[in-house]
Scaffold this motif. Structure first.
Motif, short mmCIF file in Angstrom:
data_model
loop_
_atom_site.label_atom_id
_atom_site.label_comp_id
_atom_site.label_asym_id
_atom_site.label_seq_id
_atom_site.Cartn_x
_atom_site.Cartn_y
_atom_site.Cartn_z
N TYR A 134 23.66 62.50 34.16
CA TYR A 134 25.66 61.32 34.46
C TYR A 134 25.05 61.50 35.75
CZ TYR A 134 29.62 61.98 35.27
OH TYR A 134 31.31 61.46 35.56
N ASN A 135 24.38 62.65 36.75
CA ASN A 135 24.89 62.44 38.21
C ASN A 135 23.88 61.12 39.38
OD1 ASN A 135 26.74 64.28 39.74
ND2 ASN A 135 25.81 65.67 38.04
N HIS A 151 32.57 56.51 37.16
CA HIS A 151 33.05 57.42 35.37
C HIS A 151 32.60 56.82 34.37
CE1 HIS A 151 33.17 60.98 33.40
NE2 HIS A 151 33.81 59.94 32.43
N MET A 210 28.56 57.61 32.22
CA MET A 210 28.43 57.67 30.68
C MET A 210 28.13 57.22 29.80
SD MET A 210 30.07 60.57 30.28
CE MET A 210 30.95 62.02 29.48
N LEU A 237 25.98 58.24 37.80
CA LEU A 237 27.06 58.18 38.64
C LEU A 237 27.06 58.10 40.65
CD1 LEU A 237 30.34 58.92 38.46
CD2 LEU A 237 29.79 61.30 39.34
N LYS A 238 25.58 57.87 41.04
CA LYS A 238 25.50 57.61 41.88
C LYS A 238 24.50 56.24 42.39
CE LYS A 238 25.31 62.11 44.22
NZ LYS A 238 25.23 63.05 42.66
N PHE A 256 20.78 58.57 26.69
CA PHE A 256 20.18 60.23 25.27
C PHE A 256 19.62 59.43 23.90
CE2 PHE A 256 21.37 62.80 28.45
CZ PHE A 256 20.37 63.63 28.51
N PHE A 284 21.79 66.11 30.52
CA PHE A 284 23.16 66.07 29.97
C PHE A 284 23.23 65.41 31.63
CE2 PHE A 284 27.39 63.76 29.69
CZ PHE A 284 27.31 63.16 28.82
N ASN A 285 23.72 66.75 32.52
CA ASN A 285 24.27 66.85 34.03
C ASN A 285 23.44 66.01 34.76
OD1 ASN A 285 26.89 67.29 33.65
ND2 ASN A 285 26.67 69.17 34.53
N ARG A 286 21.86 65.96 34.63
CA ARG A 286 21.33 65.72 35.93
C ARG A 286 21.42 63.99 36.06
NH1 ARG A 286 21.08 68.16 39.08
NH2 ARG A 286 20.93 66.35 40.44
N GLN A 292 25.09 58.32 28.34
CA GLN A 292 24.95 57.96 26.24
C GLN A 292 23.48 57.50 25.27
OE1 GLN A 292 28.65 57.34 25.21
NE2 GLN A 292 29.28 59.50 26.27
N VAL A 317 19.51 68.21 25.41
CA VAL A 317 20.49 67.18 25.48
C VAL A 317 21.21 68.12 26.36
CG1 VAL A 317 22.90 66.01 25.35
CG2 VAL A 317 20.45 65.21 23.96
N GLY A 318 21.79 69.26 26.02
CA GLY A 318 22.73 70.43 26.99
C GLY A 318 21.95 70.55 28.25
#
Lengths: 269, 189
Positions: free
Chosen positions: B31-32, B41, B45, B35-36, B52, B27-29, B49, B23-24
């Motif tokens: 999420y980004n 936001h 999110m 987001l785009k 995952f 997650f950021n990839r 979620q 997940v770590g």
């Protein structure tokens, strides 16, 4: 510049997907085709503008995405949720009951449910009730007599005022008969003339104001219609362009799919 | 971003620490990307979620570990697509939403009116939202996720040429929007 080969070439060039020979040829083409060069530059600038949108900073991973939470949600939460709901309902009932002073009593006369003050069970005796009725009636009679006397007094004073008024009126009529009829007619004619002039002036002024107001409203409405029409035309034009682009894209994708099917069929043969 | 087979295998076997690590890593990839896709936001999110949670459920069924990346993007994109469809069925006006949101839906809305009072990247994000879904997905994957055409084609289950043509029309449409806004980003951005 609207054919699919050019589209693919532009994308391949922009994203460095060409081998050196292809790249050189494409750059040569751009030298001779100003429209193509312009389009490639515009695409580059668009990419640069997209570059302004950077990634979000590292964010904390919320607990909801961790396996322990997911497992807890799957295994534990199914019985906690109803339990919490029941407890919350009981709590709300208790608090509401306390605030409304809700009471329930049960005795030989039956079940008594009340909010606020508890209902008294003692009944009044017959003589007590008679006494209360008599008291109320006598009080009402006294009040009625008092009001009647007051009304009589008022009527008397009104009658004396009316007599005085009649006397004054008779006196005034006899005085007015002394003014000549010709003078009276002349005075009335003057008043009528003045009133007519005043009315004419008033109608003229109001008419003028109404006309100006209507003209103003019509001009504003016409401007508004014109503005809306221009905006609508602009939007329709933009949508038509988008639709055309979308159709081009779909056409190109269909062609590509057909080409790929034909290729597969020919390979199978 | 890379992850070894052993972490995935451990996570598949039920190792919580290995799953946390996975997940770590991603997650950021994801999420980004979300987001785009939405420029929001909270929605990003939520979609991340969901992705995952889906991974936790389906991870043991993924046979080829090398395809996990494509699988994650595919699931994230599907969640985003479904959410976008739900939202496009009706316009929901929140009681707590500001008027700003409505002006963005207005066909006569011009970014130039607010460009100087908001961040430029927010403006680009708004322009991105106006692209058709399939073009937006390709633009995000190529421009922001730096994915190869082959990878995008695999995630979206289309040919590479289709990906390229969608990207071409996406960039062209963005260009048009920038021009229509009358904002000279060469000077301002």
């Amino acid at each position: 510049m609207e054919n699919s080969s050019n589209h693919l070439d532009i994308i391949n060039y922009l994203y460095d997907e060409m081998d050196p020979e292809e790249k050189r040829k494409f750059e040569e083409r751009m030298e001779h085709d100003s429209a193509l060069k312009e389009e490639v530059e515009a695409m580059m600038e668009t990419r640069n503008s997209l570059g302004q949108m950077t990634d979000h900073d590292e964010i904390d991973i919320p607990v909801k995405a961790t396996p322990s939470f997911i497992r807890q949600k799957q295994e534990t939460f199914h019985w906690i949720k109803p339990l919490v709901s029941v407890a919350a309902v009981i709590m709300i009932l208790l608090v509401t009951g306390y605030l409304t002073r809700f009471t329930i009593q049960y005795n030989e006369k039956g079940l008594l449910i009340s909010f606020g003050e508890t209902i008294s069970n003692q009944y009044a005796e017959k003589s007590e009730v008679d006494r209360m009725i008599k008291e109320a009636l006598s009080g009402q009679q006294t009040t009625f007599h008092r009001e009647l006397t007051k009304t009589n007094d008022s009527l008397k004073s009104l009658s004396s005022l009316l007599t005085q008024y009649n006397h004054d009126l008779n006196k005034g009529t006899s005085t007015s008969r002394m003014v000549s009829e010709a003078e009276l007619n002349e005075q009335i004619a003057d008043w009528q003339k003045a009133n007519q002039t005043l009315l004419q002036n008033y109608i003229q002024v109001v008419g003028k104001q109404q006309q100006e107001y209507m003209q103003d409203v019509l001009v504003q409405f016409s401007d508004y219609l014109q503005e809306q029409r221009e905006k609508d035309l602009l939007m329709i034009r933009q949508n038509l362009i988008d639709l055309k682009d979308y159709q081009d894209q779909q056409k190109m994708e269909t062609n590509q799919t057909l080409a790929s099917i034909m290729k597969t069929v020919s390979q199978q043969k | 971003m890379d992850h070894s087979d052993s972490i995935i295998e451990k996570a598949k076997a039920g190792d919580q620490r290995a799953f946390n690590k996975l997940v770590g890593l991603w997650f950021n990839r994801i999420y980004n990307f979300c987001l785009k896709y939405f420029d929001d936001h909270d929605l990003a999110m939520e979609m991340t979620q969901k992705t995952f949670i889906a991974m936790h459920r389906h991870l043991p069924g993924i046979r080829d570990n090398d395809r996990l990346k494509y699988w994650l993007y595919k699931v994230a994109r599907n969640h985003c697509y479904e959410e976008g469809r739900k939202r496009s069925r009706g316009t929901w006006l929140s009681l707590f939403q500001s008027n700003e949101a409505h002006t963005q839906q207005d066909p006569y809305f011009h970014p130039e009116r607010k460009i100087y009072s908001t961040e430029k990247k927010q403006w680009v994000g708004e322009l991105l939202q106006r692209l058709p879904e399939e073009q937006r997905t390709v633009v995000i994957m190529k421009e922001f996720e730096n994915m190869k055409f082959r990878e995008i084609a695999e995630v979206l289950d289309v040919s590479e040429n289709t990906v390229k043509s969608r990207l071409y029309y996406g960039l062209k449409s963005l260009r048009k929007q920038i021009d229509n806004s009358g904002f000279n980003y060469r000077e301002e951005i």
